[in-house]
Design a protein around this motif. Sequence first.
Motif, mmCIF file in Angstrom:
data_model
loop_
_atom_site.group_PDB
_atom_site.id
_atom_site.type_symbol
_atom_site.label_atom_id
_atom_site.label_comp_id
_atom_site.label_asym_id
_atom_site.label_seq_id
_atom_site.Cartn_x
_atom_site.Cartn_y
_atom_site.Cartn_z
ATOM 1 N N ARG A 95 49.423 32.653 40.036
ATOM 2 C CA ARG A 95 48.249 33.161 41.039
ATOM 3 C C ARG A 95 48.665 34.220 41.729
ATOM 4 O O ARG A 95 49.783 34.752 41.912
ATOM 5 C CB ARG A 95 48.009 31.971 42.010
ATOM 6 C CG ARG A 95 48.781 31.824 42.948
ATOM 7 C CD ARG A 95 48.547 30.296 43.573
ATOM 8 N NE ARG A 95 48.345 29.530 42.489
ATOM 9 C CZ ARG A 95 47.232 28.693 42.504
ATOM 10 N NH1 ARG A 95 46.397 28.458 43.343
ATOM 11 N NH2 ARG A 95 47.156 27.588 41.357
ATOM 12 N N VAL A 96 47.645 35.062 42.134
ATOM 13 C CA VAL A 96 47.806 36.351 42.971
ATOM 14 C C VAL A 96 47.087 36.071 44.374
ATOM 15 O O VAL A 96 46.119 35.711 44.271
ATOM 16 C CB VAL A 96 47.289 37.650 42.250
ATOM 17 C CG1 VAL A 96 47.479 38.699 43.230
ATOM 18 C CG2 VAL A 96 47.819 37.827 40.848
ATOM 19 N N VAL A 97 47.777 36.099 45.206
ATOM 20 C CA VAL A 97 47.220 36.157 46.867
ATOM 21 C C VAL A 97 47.066 37.543 47.228
ATOM 22 O O VAL A 97 48.291 38.320 47.475
ATOM 23 C CB VAL A 97 47.837 35.286 47.751
ATOM 24 C CG1 VAL A 97 47.301 35.348 49.111
ATOM 25 C CG2 VAL A 97 48.012 33.927 47.235
ATOM 26 N N PHE A 98 45.635 38.185 47.279
ATOM 27 C CA PHE A 98 45.678 39.455 47.878
ATOM 28 C C PHE A 98 45.412 39.638 49.099
ATOM 29 O O PHE A 98 44.112 39.188 49.716
ATOM 30 C CB PHE A 98 44.601 40.244 46.963
ATOM 31 C CG PHE A 98 44.710 41.562 47.021
ATOM 32 C CD1 PHE A 98 44.272 42.347 48.179
ATOM 33 C CD2 PHE A 98 44.931 42.349 45.819
ATOM 34 C CE1 PHE A 98 44.409 43.983 48.172
ATOM 35 C CE2 PHE A 98 45.088 43.773 45.700
ATOM 36 C CZ PHE A 98 44.676 44.524 47.020
ATOM 37 N N VAL B 85 51.392 43.192 39.965
ATOM 38 C CA VAL B 85 51.531 42.134 39.109
ATOM 39 C C VAL B 85 52.457 42.263 37.990
ATOM 40 O O VAL B 85 52.348 43.534 37.216
ATOM 41 C CB VAL B 85 49.913 41.621 38.494
ATOM 42 C CG1 VAL B 85 50.380 40.567 37.572
ATOM 43 C CG2 VAL B 85 49.125 41.378 39.572
ATOM 44 N N ARG B 86 53.437 41.287 37.872
ATOM 45 C CA ARG B 86 54.553 41.702 36.946
ATOM 46 C C ARG B 86 54.303 41.195 35.582
ATOM 47 O O ARG B 86 54.128 40.053 35.608
ATOM 48 C CB ARG B 86 55.958 41.274 37.410
ATOM 49 C CG ARG B 86 57.332 41.656 36.838
ATOM 50 C CD ARG B 86 57.312 43.117 36.475
ATOM 51 N NE ARG B 86 58.566 43.639 35.709
ATOM 52 C CZ ARG B 86 59.035 44.527 35.261
ATOM 53 N NH1 ARG B 86 58.338 45.824 35.693
ATOM 54 N NH2 ARG B 86 60.153 44.851 34.599
ATOM 55 N N LEU C 193 40.399 47.366 40.875
ATOM 56 C CA LEU C 193 40.794 48.062 39.637
ATOM 57 C C LEU C 193 42.397 47.653 39.212
ATOM 58 O O LEU C 193 43.340 47.529 40.334
ATOM 59 C CB LEU C 193 40.824 49.622 40.093
ATOM 60 C CG LEU C 193 39.648 50.168 40.299
ATOM 61 C CD1 LEU C 193 39.878 51.664 40.845
ATOM 62 C CD2 LEU C 193 38.621 49.887 39.485
ATOM 63 N N VAL C 194 42.597 47.710 37.764
ATOM 64 C CA VAL C 194 44.119 47.452 37.459
ATOM 65 C C VAL C 194 44.299 48.797 36.733
ATOM 66 O O VAL C 194 43.744 49.247 35.706
ATOM 67 C CB VAL C 194 43.957 46.329 36.745
ATOM 68 C CG1 VAL C 194 44.033 44.948 37.472
ATOM 69 C CG2 VAL C 194 42.933 46.203 35.541
ATOM 70 N N GLN D 109 56.359 45.373 32.383
ATOM 71 C CA GLN D 109 55.515 46.225 32.830
ATOM 72 C C GLN D 109 54.906 45.777 34.093
ATOM 73 O O GLN D 109 54.094 44.760 34.234
ATOM 74 C CB GLN D 109 54.246 46.491 31.808
ATOM 75 C CG GLN D 109 53.328 47.622 32.301
ATOM 76 C CD GLN D 109 53.741 49.145 32.550
ATOM 77 O OE1 GLN D 109 54.385 49.439 31.632
ATOM 78 N NE2 GLN D 109 53.315 49.510 33.638
ATOM 79 N N SER D 110 55.083 46.711 35.282
ATOM 80 C CA SER D 110 54.152 46.444 36.365
ATOM 81 C C SER D 110 52.802 46.871 36.565
ATOM 82 O O SER D 110 52.517 47.994 36.009
ATOM 83 C CB SER D 110 54.853 46.987 37.572
ATOM 84 O OG SER D 110 56.255 46.357 37.689
ATOM 85 N N VAL D 111 51.872 46.098 36.753
ATOM 86 C CA VAL D 111 50.426 46.338 36.767
ATOM 87 C C VAL D 111 49.863 46.526 38.174
ATOM 88 O O VAL D 111 50.318 45.848 39.108
ATOM 89 C CB VAL D 111 49.465 45.361 36.077
ATOM 90 C CG1 VAL D 111 48.167 45.948 36.305
ATOM 91 C CG2 VAL D 111 49.769 45.144 34.559
ATOM 92 N N ARG D 112 49.425 47.529 38.565
ATOM 93 C CA ARG D 112 49.018 47.784 40.081
ATOM 94 C C ARG D 112 47.480 47.320 40.184
ATOM 95 O O ARG D 112 46.624 47.399 39.370
ATOM 96 C CB ARG D 112 48.882 49.425 40.489
ATOM 97 C CG ARG D 112 50.047 49.869 40.554
ATOM 98 C CD ARG D 112 50.366 51.504 40.776
ATOM 99 N NE ARG D 112 49.530 52.061 41.804
ATOM 100 C CZ ARG D 112 48.794 52.811 42.044
ATOM 101 N NH1 ARG D 112 48.729 53.868 41.296
ATOM 102 N NH2 ARG D 112 48.453 53.228 43.251
ATOM 103 N N MET D 113 47.207 46.251 41.128
ATOM 104 C CA MET D 113 46.032 45.905 41.382
ATOM 105 C C MET D 113 45.303 46.536 42.833
ATOM 106 O O MET D 113 46.202 46.342 43.695
ATOM 107 C CB MET D 113 45.867 44.219 41.459
ATOM 108 C CG MET D 113 44.694 43.749 41.572
ATOM 109 S SD MET D 113 44.652 41.706 41.744
ATOM 110 C CE MET D 113 45.353 41.516 40.249
ATOM 111 N N ILE D 114 44.421 47.278 42.589
ATOM 112 C CA ILE D 114 44.030 48.267 43.679
ATOM 113 C C ILE D 114 42.843 47.627 44.151
ATOM 114 O O ILE D 114 41.654 47.554 43.655
ATOM 115 C CB ILE D 114 43.997 49.861 43.403
ATOM 116 C CG1 ILE D 114 45.271 50.166 42.735
ATOM 117 C CG2 ILE D 114 43.572 50.497 44.455
ATOM 118 C CD1 ILE D 114 45.269 51.632 42.139
#
Length: 253
Positions: free
Chosen positions: A29-32, A41-42, A74-75, A88-93
């Motif tokens: 899960r992702v806690v933002f 997110v890796r 946005l990713v 690959q690292s993904v930026r979640m903005i």
Amino acid sequence: MTFRLFVLATALMAGCAPAIASMTISGTRVVFPGTEREVIVRTNNKGKLPALVQVWVDDGNTNANLNQVKVPFLVTPPVFRVEPGKGQSVRMIYNGMTLPEDRESVFWFNMLEIPPKANDDGTGQKLELAFRTRIKIFYRPSAIEKSNSEFEKNKLQWEAVNDDQQGLGIKVTNVTPYYFSFDSINVMYQGRKIALDIDMVAPASSRVFYPKNKLSGTEKISSLEYRLINDYGASNGKKLNWSAGKGFIANNN
């Protein structure tokens, strides 16, 4: 003419045991946090072949047109190639979309692994499996950021209910600003442990969970055990005893 069949899967498909997803996401899960502009997110390729990957965020409706879905993140990069054994690292903005400030909001991060081109087996037919992995995103506004659902679980309200159509169920009322994700809920019913079909319970809402097979009679319950999934994907449990006059009471032993 070559016939190519694409299958979207979120788990192993029956009869296709050799076909497994190579791409994984670090965490369940992702806690933002509401105080952050972006989180990372890796993703990792644990397979032996390069993988082409597409990522996106949706609102939970898997049938919605992605071009019309309004989400606050946005990713980037949205599409990328990952070599075997690499990541690959993904930026979640956060894009500034207005969200409630007094409670969590939930969305979904999707990762689609597009397979390499299948080798022709001589029959003119090819089976290509595209694996999609989904994990929840919890946007936690700054007003409640310093806590989480694990510390608020004692505020959940439990009630045994009887429905004419579905029989015995357990009603869970969540008066907190957090989402609660259950790993399991089991009731002791006439000396047997009965599992309930479960789902999330949203902030300031109630859900009723039922077993697969219809039961009846709250007086036949002796206790209830539940396990919650925390921010790190681990589960922790608690037991509640049942009293005909008082309902569910926490067992602190």
